[in-house]
Write a protein that holds these residues in place. Structure first.
Motif, PDB file in Angstrom:
ATOM      1  N   ALA A  53       0.815  -1.624   0.064  1.00 46.80           N
ATOM      2  CA  ALA A  53      -0.408   0.307   0.142  1.00 46.80           C
ATOM      3  C   ALA A  53       1.050   1.058  -0.066  1.00 46.80           C
ATOM      4  O   ALA A  53       0.316   1.703  -0.413  1.00 46.80           O
ATOM      5  CB  ALA A  53      -0.950  -0.067   1.011  1.00 46.80           C
ATOM      6  N   SER A  56       2.061   1.762  -3.411  1.00 48.99           N
ATOM      7  CA  SER A  56       1.108   2.322  -4.385  1.00 48.99           C
ATOM      8  C   SER A  56       1.210   3.796  -4.563  1.00 48.99           C
ATOM      9  O   SER A  56       0.747   4.735  -4.664  1.00 48.99           O
ATOM     10  CB  SER A  56      -0.469   1.330  -4.215  1.00 48.99           C
ATOM     11  OG  SER A  56      -0.812   2.081  -3.378  1.00 48.99           O
ATOM     12  N   ALA A 238      -4.372  -3.099   3.968  1.00 45.13           N
ATOM     13  CA  ALA A 238      -4.492  -1.656   3.133  1.00 45.13           C
ATOM     14  C   ALA A 238      -4.663  -0.460   3.180  1.00 45.13           C
ATOM     15  O   ALA A 238      -3.883   0.530   3.015  1.00 45.13           O
ATOM     16  CB  ALA A 238      -4.956  -1.751   1.579  1.00 45.13           C
ATOM     17  N   LYS A 242      -2.308   3.444   3.313  1.00 41.67           N
ATOM     18  CA  LYS A 242      -2.598   4.664   3.158  1.00 41.67           C
ATOM     19  C   LYS A 242      -2.993   5.453   4.019  1.00 41.67           C
ATOM     20  O   LYS A 242      -2.568   6.646   3.646  1.00 41.67           O
ATOM     21  CB  LYS A 242      -4.090   4.023   2.490  1.00 41.67           C
ATOM     22  CG  LYS A 242      -4.220   3.606   0.933  1.00 41.67           C
ATOM     23  CD  LYS A 242      -4.830   3.234  -0.606  1.00 41.67           C
ATOM     24  CE  LYS A 242      -5.350   2.404  -0.701  1.00 41.67           C
ATOM     25  NZ  LYS A 242      -6.239   1.711  -1.702  1.00 41.67           N
TER      26      LYS A 242
END
Length: 404
Positions: A53, A56, A238, A242
Protein backbone atom coordinates in the motif's frame (compact mmCIF):
# COMPACT_ATOMS: atom_id res chain seq x y z
CA UNK A 1 4.27 -2.71 -7.44
CA UNK A 2 7.76 -3.92 -8.32
CA UNK A 3 9.54 -6.06 -5.72
CA UNK A 4 13.07 -7.43 -5.66
CA UNK A 5 15.23 -9.40 -3.24
CA UNK A 6 18.10 -7.55 -1.57
CA UNK A 7 20.77 -8.40 1.01
CA UNK A 8 22.80 -6.21 3.33
CA UNK A 9 25.05 -6.73 6.34
CA UNK A 10 24.36 -5.74 9.91
CA UNK A 11 26.82 -4.26 12.40
CA UNK A 12 28.28 -7.72 13.08
CA UNK A 13 28.82 -8.59 9.42
CA UNK A 14 25.88 -11.00 9.23
CA UNK A 15 23.85 -10.98 6.03
CA UNK A 16 20.25 -9.86 6.42
CA UNK A 17 17.68 -10.77 3.77
CA UNK A 18 15.08 -8.30 2.61
CA UNK A 19 12.76 -7.21 -0.14
CA UNK A 20 12.56 -3.78 -1.70
CA UNK A 21 9.05 -2.83 -2.80
CA UNK A 22 8.92 -0.01 -5.36
CA UNK A 23 6.08 1.90 -7.05
CA UNK A 24 4.91 0.43 -10.34
CA UNK A 25 4.94 3.60 -12.44
CA UNK A 26 7.44 6.03 -10.96
CA UNK A 27 10.68 6.41 -9.06
CA UNK A 28 10.08 6.44 -5.28
CA UNK A 29 9.65 9.95 -3.89
CA UNK A 30 10.90 8.69 -0.49
CA UNK A 31 12.12 5.48 1.12
CA UNK A 32 10.70 3.78 4.21
CA UNK A 33 11.83 0.86 6.38
CA UNK A 34 9.34 -1.63 7.84
CA UNK A 35 10.13 -3.35 11.16
CA UNK A 36 8.16 -6.60 11.47
CA UNK A 37 6.45 -7.95 14.60
CA UNK A 38 7.97 -10.21 17.28
CA UNK A 39 9.37 -13.45 15.72
CA UNK A 40 7.66 -12.60 12.39
CA UNK A 41 9.44 -12.15 9.05
CA UNK A 42 9.48 -9.76 6.10
CA UNK A 43 6.99 -12.04 4.31
CA UNK A 44 4.35 -11.95 7.03
CA UNK A 45 1.04 -10.89 5.46
CA UNK A 46 0.66 -7.61 7.38
CA UNK A 47 4.20 -6.55 6.51
CA UNK A 48 3.72 -7.42 2.85
CA UNK A 49 0.31 -5.77 2.49
CA UNK A 50 1.16 -2.54 4.31
CA UNK A 51 4.36 -2.25 2.27
CA UNK A 52 2.44 -2.74 -0.97
CA UNK A 53 0.00 0.00 0.00
CA UNK A 54 2.87 2.37 0.77
CA UNK A 55 4.51 1.53 -2.57
CA UNK A 56 1.23 2.29 -4.34
CA UNK A 57 1.49 5.80 -2.86
CA UNK A 58 5.00 6.36 -4.22
CA UNK A 59 7.21 5.07 -1.38
CA UNK A 60 10.07 2.65 -1.79
CA UNK A 61 9.81 0.23 1.16
CA UNK A 62 12.55 -1.98 2.57
CA UNK A 63 11.19 -4.89 4.61
CA UNK A 64 13.71 -7.35 5.97
CA UNK A 65 14.20 -10.23 8.39
CA UNK A 66 15.83 -9.31 11.68
CA UNK A 67 18.98 -11.25 12.59
CA UNK A 68 18.28 -14.95 13.16
CA UNK A 69 14.80 -14.84 11.60
CA UNK A 70 13.46 -15.80 8.19
CA UNK A 71 16.18 -15.86 5.55
CA UNK A 72 18.66 -13.75 7.51
CA UNK A 73 21.89 -15.08 8.97
CA UNK A 74 22.69 -15.20 12.68
CA UNK A 75 21.41 -17.06 15.72
CA UNK A 76 18.11 -15.81 17.14
CA UNK A 77 19.23 -16.90 20.61
CA UNK A 78 21.99 -14.28 20.52
CA UNK A 79 19.66 -11.43 19.53
CA UNK A 80 17.56 -9.07 21.61
CA UNK A 81 15.49 -5.91 21.33
CA UNK A 82 18.57 -3.71 21.05
CA UNK A 83 19.99 -5.81 18.22
CA UNK A 84 16.71 -5.28 16.33
CA UNK A 85 17.19 -1.53 16.68
CA UNK A 86 20.77 -1.92 15.43
CA UNK A 87 19.48 -3.89 12.42
CA UNK A 88 17.16 -1.00 11.54
CA UNK A 89 20.12 1.37 11.64
CA UNK A 90 22.06 -0.99 9.34
CA UNK A 91 19.08 -1.05 6.96
CA UNK A 92 19.05 2.75 6.90
CA UNK A 93 22.79 2.82 6.14
CA UNK A 94 22.23 0.37 3.28
CA UNK A 95 19.47 2.49 1.73
CA UNK A 96 21.54 5.67 2.09
CA UNK A 97 24.47 4.03 0.31
CA UNK A 98 22.65 2.14 -2.44
CA UNK A 99 19.45 4.15 -3.03
CA UNK A 100 18.37 7.10 -0.90
CA UNK A 101 18.41 7.65 2.85
CA UNK A 102 15.07 6.68 4.45
CA UNK A 103 12.73 9.36 5.78
CA UNK A 104 9.99 7.10 7.23
CA UNK A 105 10.07 4.23 9.74
CA UNK A 106 7.08 1.92 10.16
CA UNK A 107 6.91 -0.74 12.84
CA UNK A 108 4.37 -3.42 13.73
CA UNK A 109 3.97 -4.63 17.35
CA UNK A 110 7.45 -4.98 18.92
CA UNK A 111 8.79 -3.67 15.61
CA UNK A 112 6.88 -0.47 16.35
CA UNK A 113 8.74 -0.06 19.62
CA UNK A 114 12.02 -0.70 17.79
CA UNK A 115 11.06 1.93 15.19
CA UNK A 116 10.66 4.56 17.89
CA UNK A 117 14.10 3.74 19.32
CA UNK A 118 15.69 3.73 15.84
CA UNK A 119 13.91 6.94 14.89
CA UNK A 120 15.86 8.73 17.61
CA UNK A 121 19.17 7.46 16.19
CA UNK A 122 18.72 7.75 12.40
CA UNK A 123 19.28 11.37 11.38
CA UNK A 124 17.36 11.25 8.11
CA UNK A 125 14.09 10.00 9.63
CA UNK A 126 11.36 12.63 9.57
CA UNK A 127 8.37 10.49 10.59
CA UNK A 128 7.69 7.29 12.55
CA UNK A 129 4.49 5.22 12.43
CA UNK A 130 3.68 2.39 14.86
CA UNK A 131 0.99 -0.30 14.50
CA UNK A 132 -0.17 -2.05 17.68
CA UNK A 133 3.08 -1.23 19.46
CA UNK A 134 3.65 -1.99 23.18
CA UNK A 135 4.57 0.95 25.40
CA UNK A 136 7.29 -1.20 26.92
CA UNK A 137 9.22 -4.00 25.15
CA UNK A 138 9.00 -6.09 28.34
CA UNK A 139 5.36 -6.61 27.34
CA UNK A 140 6.42 -9.53 25.11
CA UNK A 141 7.45 -11.54 28.16
CA UNK A 142 3.88 -12.75 28.57
CA UNK A 143 4.23 -14.64 25.28
CA UNK A 144 6.94 -16.76 26.89
CA UNK A 145 4.44 -18.20 29.38
CA UNK A 146 5.74 -20.58 32.02
CA UNK A 147 9.14 -20.71 30.30
CA UNK A 148 9.90 -17.17 31.48
CA UNK A 149 10.82 -18.40 34.94
CA UNK A 150 12.94 -21.18 33.41
CA UNK A 151 14.85 -18.63 31.34
CA UNK A 152 15.51 -16.49 34.42
CA UNK A 153 16.50 -19.44 36.61
CA UNK A 154 18.50 -21.56 34.13
CA UNK A 155 19.73 -18.92 31.72
CA UNK A 156 17.81 -20.10 28.65
CA UNK A 157 14.85 -22.17 27.45
CA UNK A 158 13.11 -23.26 24.26
CA UNK A 159 9.72 -21.67 23.58
CA UNK A 160 7.25 -22.67 20.87
CA UNK A 161 5.68 -19.62 19.21
CA UNK A 162 3.33 -19.87 16.21
CA UNK A 163 4.39 -23.49 15.74
CA UNK A 164 8.12 -22.75 15.69
CA UNK A 165 10.77 -23.35 18.35
CA UNK A 166 12.87 -20.41 19.55
CA UNK A 167 15.68 -20.35 22.08
CA UNK A 168 15.56 -17.43 24.50
CA UNK A 169 18.46 -16.52 26.74
CA UNK A 170 18.39 -14.49 29.94
CA UNK A 171 20.15 -11.62 28.19
CA UNK A 172 17.06 -11.26 25.97
CA UNK A 173 14.86 -10.77 29.05
CA UNK A 174 17.34 -8.41 30.70
CA UNK A 175 17.53 -6.31 27.55
CA UNK A 176 13.74 -5.99 27.36
CA UNK A 177 13.65 -4.77 30.97
CA UNK A 178 16.36 -2.18 30.28
CA UNK A 179 14.43 -0.44 27.46
CA UNK A 180 11.32 1.66 27.83
CA UNK A 181 9.38 2.71 24.76
CA UNK A 182 7.79 5.53 26.75
CA UNK A 183 11.24 6.95 27.52
CA UNK A 184 12.26 6.60 23.87
CA UNK A 185 9.09 8.43 22.80
CA UNK A 186 10.11 11.33 25.04
CA UNK A 187 13.40 11.53 23.15
CA UNK A 188 11.80 11.33 19.71
CA UNK A 189 11.35 14.75 18.14
CA UNK A 190 10.15 13.58 14.74
CA UNK A 191 6.48 13.30 13.79
CA UNK A 192 4.82 10.24 15.31
CA UNK A 193 1.69 8.38 14.18
CA UNK A 194 0.25 5.73 16.50
CA UNK A 195 -2.23 3.24 15.01
CA UNK A 196 -3.93 0.82 17.38
CA UNK A 197 -7.09 -1.26 17.56
CA UNK A 198 -9.39 -1.00 20.59
CA UNK A 199 -10.08 -4.73 20.04
CA UNK A 200 -6.37 -5.67 20.24
CA UNK A 201 -6.24 -8.58 22.72
CA UNK A 202 -2.48 -9.00 22.47
CA UNK A 203 -1.32 -5.45 23.11
CA UNK A 204 -4.09 -3.44 24.75
CA UNK A 205 -4.92 0.05 23.49
CA UNK A 206 -3.70 1.37 26.85
CA UNK A 207 -0.20 1.01 25.38
CA UNK A 208 -1.05 3.47 22.60
CA UNK A 209 -2.29 5.95 25.21
CA UNK A 210 0.96 5.72 27.19
CA UNK A 211 3.13 6.25 24.08
CA UNK A 212 0.95 9.15 22.93
CA UNK A 213 1.13 11.00 26.25
CA UNK A 214 4.92 10.56 26.40
CA UNK A 215 5.58 11.76 22.84
CA UNK A 216 6.15 15.34 21.71
CA UNK A 217 4.05 17.07 19.09
CA UNK A 218 3.53 16.61 16.23
CA UNK A 219 1.82 13.34 17.17
CA UNK A 220 -1.31 11.69 15.85
CA UNK A 221 -3.48 8.71 16.72
CA UNK A 222 -5.69 6.62 14.43
CA UNK A 223 -7.97 3.92 15.82
CA UNK A 224 -8.04 0.68 13.84
CA UNK A 225 -11.54 -0.22 14.94
CA UNK A 226 -12.44 -3.83 14.18
CA UNK A 227 -8.89 -4.97 13.51
CA UNK A 228 -6.96 -7.62 15.40
CA UNK A 229 -3.36 -7.33 16.54
CA UNK A 230 -1.68 -9.20 13.67
CA UNK A 231 -3.54 -7.21 11.00
CA UNK A 232 -4.26 -10.36 9.00
CA UNK A 233 -7.12 -8.86 7.00
CA UNK A 234 -5.76 -7.61 3.68
CA UNK A 235 -8.17 -4.67 3.45
CA UNK A 236 -7.27 -3.48 6.96
CA UNK A 237 -3.56 -3.67 6.12
CA UNK A 238 -4.03 -1.73 2.88
CA UNK A 239 -6.02 0.89 4.80
CA UNK A 240 -3.16 1.23 7.30
CA UNK A 241 -0.60 1.70 4.51
CA UNK A 242 -2.64 4.41 2.82
CA UNK A 243 -3.29 6.20 6.12
CA UNK A 244 0.44 6.23 6.89
CA UNK A 245 1.28 7.52 3.40
CA UNK A 246 -1.30 10.31 3.59
CA UNK A 247 -0.21 11.36 7.08
CA UNK A 248 3.50 11.24 6.22
CA UNK A 249 3.00 13.58 3.25
CA UNK A 250 2.57 16.43 5.73
CA UNK A 251 6.02 15.86 7.26
CA UNK A 252 8.10 14.36 4.45
CA UNK A 253 8.87 16.59 1.44
CA UNK A 254 7.81 15.14 -1.87
CA UNK A 255 8.97 16.47 -5.24
CA UNK A 256 6.48 18.67 -7.02
CA UNK A 257 5.09 16.91 -10.07
CA UNK A 258 6.20 18.60 -13.27
CA UNK A 259 3.32 20.01 -15.27
CA UNK A 260 3.48 20.61 -19.00
CA UNK A 261 1.26 22.93 -21.02
CA UNK A 262 0.41 23.17 -24.69
CA UNK A 263 -2.01 24.81 -27.10
CA UNK A 264 -2.01 21.55 -29.08
CA UNK A 265 -4.14 18.51 -28.29
CA UNK A 266 -1.18 16.51 -26.98
CA UNK A 267 2.31 17.30 -25.68
CA UNK A 268 5.20 14.99 -24.73
CA UNK A 269 8.18 16.04 -22.61
CA UNK A 270 11.39 14.05 -21.98
CA UNK A 271 14.45 15.24 -20.02
CA UNK A 272 17.94 13.93 -20.76
CA UNK A 273 18.15 12.11 -17.41
CA UNK A 274 14.83 10.27 -17.61
CA UNK A 275 15.79 7.44 -19.95
CA UNK A 276 12.63 6.90 -22.01
CA UNK A 277 10.10 7.89 -19.31
CA UNK A 278 8.11 10.57 -21.11
CA UNK A 279 5.52 12.88 -19.57
CA UNK A 280 2.34 13.26 -21.61
CA UNK A 281 -0.58 15.66 -21.51
CA UNK A 282 -3.46 14.39 -23.62
CA UNK A 283 -6.27 16.90 -23.53
CA UNK A 284 -6.89 17.46 -19.82
CA UNK A 285 -5.26 14.18 -18.79
CA UNK A 286 -1.71 13.49 -17.64
CA UNK A 287 0.14 10.18 -17.95
CA UNK A 288 3.50 8.64 -18.83
CA UNK A 289 4.85 6.69 -21.77
CA UNK A 290 7.93 4.49 -21.53
CA UNK A 291 9.77 1.52 -22.96
CA UNK A 292 10.31 -1.93 -21.40
CA UNK A 293 13.27 -2.48 -19.09
CA UNK A 294 14.85 -4.87 -21.61
CA UNK A 295 15.47 -1.97 -24.02
CA UNK A 296 16.60 0.54 -21.42
CA UNK A 297 13.30 1.93 -20.20
CA UNK A 298 11.73 1.91 -16.74
CA UNK A 299 8.36 0.43 -17.80
CA UNK A 300 6.58 3.27 -15.98
CA UNK A 301 3.96 3.57 -18.72
CA UNK A 302 2.76 2.11 -22.02
CA UNK A 303 5.01 2.17 -25.07
CA UNK A 304 4.11 4.48 -27.98
CA UNK A 305 2.78 1.52 -29.96
CA UNK A 306 0.74 0.32 -26.96
CA UNK A 307 -0.78 3.81 -26.81
CA UNK A 308 -1.59 3.55 -30.51
CA UNK A 309 -3.12 0.09 -30.08
CA UNK A 310 -5.05 1.45 -27.10
CA UNK A 311 -6.45 4.23 -29.28
CA UNK A 312 -7.67 1.66 -31.80
CA UNK A 313 -9.22 -0.50 -29.06
CA UNK A 314 -10.96 2.41 -27.36
CA UNK A 315 -12.27 3.91 -30.59
CA UNK A 316 -13.56 0.51 -31.74
CA UNK A 317 -15.46 -0.07 -28.48
CA UNK A 318 -16.94 3.43 -28.55
CA UNK A 319 -18.04 3.10 -32.17
CA UNK A 320 -19.73 -0.27 -31.60
CA UNK A 321 -21.63 0.99 -28.55
CA UNK A 322 -22.60 4.21 -30.35
CA UNK A 323 -24.05 2.25 -33.27
CA UNK A 324 -25.80 -0.25 -30.97
CA UNK A 325 -27.46 2.57 -29.02
CA UNK A 326 -28.64 4.20 -32.20
CA UNK A 327 -30.16 0.88 -33.29
CA UNK A 328 -31.53 0.34 -29.75
CA UNK A 329 -29.61 -2.92 -29.50
CA UNK A 330 -28.58 -3.82 -25.96
CA UNK A 331 -24.86 -4.52 -25.80
CA UNK A 332 -23.91 -5.14 -22.20
CA UNK A 333 -20.18 -4.94 -22.79
CA UNK A 334 -17.60 -4.66 -25.54
CA UNK A 335 -14.00 -5.80 -25.10
CA UNK A 336 -11.49 -5.01 -27.84
CA UNK A 337 -8.17 -6.83 -27.51
CA UNK A 338 -5.46 -5.41 -29.77
CA UNK A 339 -1.78 -6.22 -30.34
CA UNK A 340 0.73 -4.63 -32.70
CA UNK A 341 3.46 -6.36 -34.69
CA UNK A 342 5.09 -6.44 -38.10
CA UNK A 343 3.87 -9.38 -40.20
CA UNK A 344 3.57 -10.37 -43.84
CA UNK A 345 0.60 -8.91 -45.63
CA UNK A 346 -2.19 -11.42 -46.33
CA UNK A 347 -1.73 -10.94 -50.08
CA UNK A 348 2.06 -10.66 -49.99
CA UNK A 349 3.19 -12.12 -53.32
CA UNK A 350 6.85 -11.29 -52.64
CA UNK A 351 7.05 -13.00 -49.23
CA UNK A 352 9.12 -15.94 -50.48
CA UNK A 353 11.52 -13.75 -52.45
CA UNK A 354 11.79 -11.05 -49.79
CA UNK A 355 11.35 -12.40 -46.24
CA UNK A 356 11.73 -8.87 -44.84
CA UNK A 357 8.67 -7.61 -46.71
CA UNK A 358 6.49 -7.02 -43.67
CA UNK A 359 3.91 -4.39 -42.84
CA UNK A 360 2.59 -2.84 -39.65
CA UNK A 361 -0.21 -5.08 -38.40
CA UNK A 362 -2.79 -4.71 -35.65
CA UNK A 363 -4.41 -7.96 -34.53
CA UNK A 364 -7.79 -7.12 -33.08
CA UNK A 365 -10.19 -9.48 -31.30
CA UNK A 366 -13.64 -8.23 -30.27
CA UNK A 367 -15.76 -9.80 -27.55
CA UNK A 368 -19.39 -8.64 -27.37
CA UNK A 369 -21.63 -9.53 -24.43
CA UNK A 370 -25.23 -9.39 -25.63
CA UNK A 371 -28.29 -11.38 -26.74
CA UNK A 372 -27.95 -10.22 -30.34
CA UNK A 373 -28.38 -12.68 -33.20
CA UNK A 374 -25.66 -13.64 -35.67
CA UNK A 375 -26.79 -11.10 -38.28
CA UNK A 376 -26.63 -8.25 -35.76
CA UNK A 377 -23.21 -9.34 -34.50
CA UNK A 378 -21.85 -9.48 -38.04
CA UNK A 379 -23.14 -5.96 -38.60
CA UNK A 380 -21.29 -4.76 -35.50
CA UNK A 381 -18.14 -6.41 -36.81
CA UNK A 382 -18.52 -4.38 -40.01
CA UNK A 383 -19.06 -1.23 -37.95
CA UNK A 384 -15.85 -1.92 -36.04
CA UNK A 385 -13.89 -1.34 -39.25
CA UNK A 386 -15.53 2.07 -39.60
CA UNK A 387 -14.24 3.50 -36.33
CA UNK A 388 -12.40 6.83 -36.92
CA UNK A 389 -9.00 5.60 -35.68
CA UNK A 390 -9.27 2.52 -37.92
CA UNK A 391 -10.00 4.78 -40.88
CA UNK A 392 -7.09 7.05 -40.00
CA UNK A 393 -4.70 4.11 -39.90
CA UNK A 394 -5.85 3.07 -43.38
CA UNK A 395 -5.87 6.53 -44.90
CA UNK A 396 -3.04 8.59 -46.33
CA UNK A 397 -1.81 10.80 -43.50
CA UNK A 398 0.79 13.52 -43.15
CA UNK A 399 2.84 14.83 -40.24
CA UNK A 400 3.90 18.45 -40.61
CA UNK A 401 6.80 19.23 -38.28
CA UNK A 402 8.18 22.64 -37.32
CA UNK A 403 10.56 23.95 -34.65
CA UNK A 404 9.14 26.34 -32.06
Amino acid sequence: MRSSKINFTNAHGEVLAGRLDLPANQDPHNFAIFAHCFTCTKDFSAVRNVSRALASQGFGVLRFDFTGLGDSDGDFADTNFSSNVDDLISAADFLAKEYKAPSLLVGHSLGGAAAIFAGVKIDTIKAVATIGAPSNPVHVQKQLGSQLSVIKDKGQANVKLAGRDFTFKKQFIDNLEENSCVEAARNLHEALLILHSPQDDTVSIKNAEEIYHAAHHPKSFVTLDGSEHLLIDKENAAYVGKIIAGWAARYIPQPVQETIKTTFQVVASLDDEEGFTTLLKLGNHHMKADEPVRVGGNDYGPTPYELLAGSLSACTAMTIQMYAKRKKWLVENVEVHTSYSKTHAQDCVACEDNPSAKIDTFHREIKITSDLDEKQLNRLLQIADKCPVHKTLHSETQVITTLS
